[in-house]
Design a protein around this motif. Structure first.
Motif, PDB file in Angstrom:
ATOM      1  N   ALA A   1      -3.070  -7.295  -3.802  1.00 59.08           N
ATOM      2  CA  ALA A   1      -2.943  -7.937  -2.495  1.00 59.08           C
ATOM      3  C   ALA A   1      -3.726  -9.239  -2.412  1.00 59.08           C
ATOM      4  O   ALA A   1      -3.373 -10.147  -1.654  1.00 59.08           O
TER       5      ALA A   1
ATOM      6  N   SER B   1       0.819  -1.206   0.000  1.00 57.64           N
ATOM      7  CA  SER B   1       0.000   0.000   0.000  1.00 57.64           C
ATOM      8  C   SER B   1       0.854   1.258   0.000  1.00 57.64           C
ATOM      9  O   SER B   1       0.540   2.246  -0.671  1.00 57.64           O
TER      10      SER B   1
ATOM     11  N   GLU C   1      -4.733  -1.707  -5.644  1.00 58.38           N
ATOM     12  CA  GLU C   1      -4.005  -2.177  -4.462  1.00 58.38           C
ATOM     13  C   GLU C   1      -4.637  -3.444  -3.898  1.00 58.38           C
ATOM     14  O   GLU C   1      -3.944  -4.415  -3.569  1.00 58.38           O
TER      15      GLU C   1
ATOM     16  N   TYR D   1      -5.089  -9.278   5.211  1.00 57.62           N
ATOM     17  CA  TYR D   1      -5.470  -8.041   4.539  1.00 57.62           C
ATOM     18  C   TYR D   1      -6.507  -7.302   5.379  1.00 57.62           C
ATOM     19  O   TYR D   1      -7.431  -7.901   5.915  1.00 57.62           O
TER      20      TYR D   1
END
Length: 433
Positions: A104, A14, A100, A361
């Motif tokens: 991820a 990030s 992002e 996450y």
């Protein structure tokens, strides 16, 4: 692992992506690829899908996918995997994610996609198997998932070598040998009689020398399809990937493969690697190579670099991957000087499904609560089995009523892979057929 891992720092994804946005450096690289093959058994296959489009907000973003599949005991597993793996991976990624979040989510989705592909293929009752090295490139982020002994290596623009896959041969992996024997498998060399043993370490029954693969119905479930996954972010200098089957790596080191094709465009480079691998002893195995250059999208080709005179970590873009031009380096502008750092974002190699399907996450609801984490089948509340139930690891703060969840069928497969039961196809974890 990187050959100079100690020199690299780890920065959260990030942070890297927000830094790009802040600096307005979200340019997409040019992806140029080439491949070559010399066939002995016809069981090696490649996968290329460039410029895949994905809707994001009001716009469209692109990514590219490359793969090398080395089949054994026939080509059915490799062909099936080539046709189905990508869709299974994408099916495990929730829709409407920003860039992002999508990046991820890739490592977890790759695990789910590999396991689903293996499970679906085994249900067909065919006995072949395949190694897989699967590469997804989104911008300058490269994500690699692998089972077996095909490999992917990266040379960054400063000449640093990075290993983006892991070998799953018993001969080279004591940890995998211990995992398989603990799950009920037997690992040893071929016995020719009289106590003499020859050849590499293999798992019995079946005689497979790999601890991870897709397919291989005739071997115990402890030969798992759970991939090693590594995700890295390149600098805007880019890099060169070599993805190849063991026909290359049994003959060439990573350094030799890179050295023999430096300065060549990808098509010629792939051909040269295969030639160098086959030449010494002739064609002993299917030998397949893909070369992928990740290049900055620039209109001006930079002049010849002189890395020995430069400060550490700085290199001229494109120099390692295209033929050198003759323009003087004295005309080099500051805009060509870029720090060349490969940031390691994720490295995960555990064969335990509960560890790999869980997610740290921050968006805890990012994955569907009532869909199987592997096959994506929808379940009614209370039907699913938490991946934490009966986990081999004692995770802190892990509660068996927390998700993600598996359907009954995928839970049976998970237990079989961990040596707790036999799967629906009748393969017992004790190692008997």
């Amino acid at each position: 692992m990187s050959s100079n891992k100690g020199e690299h720092q780890t920065i959260p994804l990030s942070v890297l992506l927000k830094r790009e946005l802040a600096n307005e450096k979200v340019e997409r690289p040019d992806i140029v690829s080439g491949q070559a093959n010399q066939s002995k058994k016809g069981e090696d296959f490649t996968f290329i899908k460039s410029e895949c489009q994905r809707l994001i907000g009001d716009g469209v973003t692109t990514y590219s996918v490359f793969g090398v599949l080395d089949g054994h005991n026939g080509s059915a597993a490799a062909i099936y995997t080539k046709e189905n793996l990508l869709s299974n991976v994408l099916g495990a990624i929730p829709p409407d994610l920003n860039r992002e979040e999508w990046i991820a989510a890739l490592p977890r989705a790759l695990v789910a996609g590999f396991v689903k592909t293996d499970k679906d293929f085994q249900e067909k009752g065919q006995l072949s198997g395949t190694t897989v090295t699967f590469v997804i490139i989104e911008g300058f982020v490269v994500t690699v998932a692998s089972v077996g002994d095909s490999r992917c290596i990266l040379e960054s623009a400063d000449g640093s070598l990075h290993y983006l896959s892991a070998d799953h041969r018993f001969e080279d992996n004591e940890e995998e040998t211990e995992r398989v024997t603990a799950s009920g498998g037997e690992v040893g060399r071929l016995n020719t009689g009289g106590g003499q043993q020859i050849g590499p370490l293999r798992c019995w029954p079946g005689g497979l020398c790999l601890s991870r693969s897709i397919g291989d119905l005739d071997v115990g479930e402890f030969i798992v399809p759970v991939p090693y996954v590594k995700q890295v972010k390149l600098s805007s200098s880019g890099g060169r990937l070599i993805i190849a089957s063991d026909g290359v790596w049994d003959a060439l080191s990573a350094e030799a493969a890179l050295d023999c094709c430096r300065g060549m465009p990808p098509d010629a480079a792939a051909g040269q690697v295969v030639k160098e691998a086959v030449q010494p002893k002739g064609l002993k195995d299917d030998t397949t190579c893909m070369v992928v250059d990740i290049l900055p999208a620039e209109k001006i080709i930079p002049p010849v670099p002189q890395p020995k005179k430069m400060s550490k970590g700085v290199f001229k873009v494109k120099a390692m991957f295209r033929k050198k031009c003759t323009e003087s380096t004295s005309q080099m502008g500051e805009e060509y000087l870029v720090p060349d750092v490969v940031e390691e974002l994720i490295e995960a190699g555990s064969a335990i499904l509960s560890e790999r399907l869980d997610t740290k996450y921050p968006l805890c609801n990012m994955f569907k609560l009532f869909s199987c984490a592997v096959c994506q089948v929808e379940m009614k509340p209370g039907e699913g089995v938490s991946i934490h139930t009966g986990s081999l690891t004692n995770r802190k703060n892990s509660r068996p009523w927390d998700g993600p969840f598996l359907c009954v069928s995928c839970q049976e497969k998970r237990e079989a892979m961990e040596g707790k039961s036999h799967s629906r196809n009748g393969r017992y974890s004790s190692g008997s057929e």
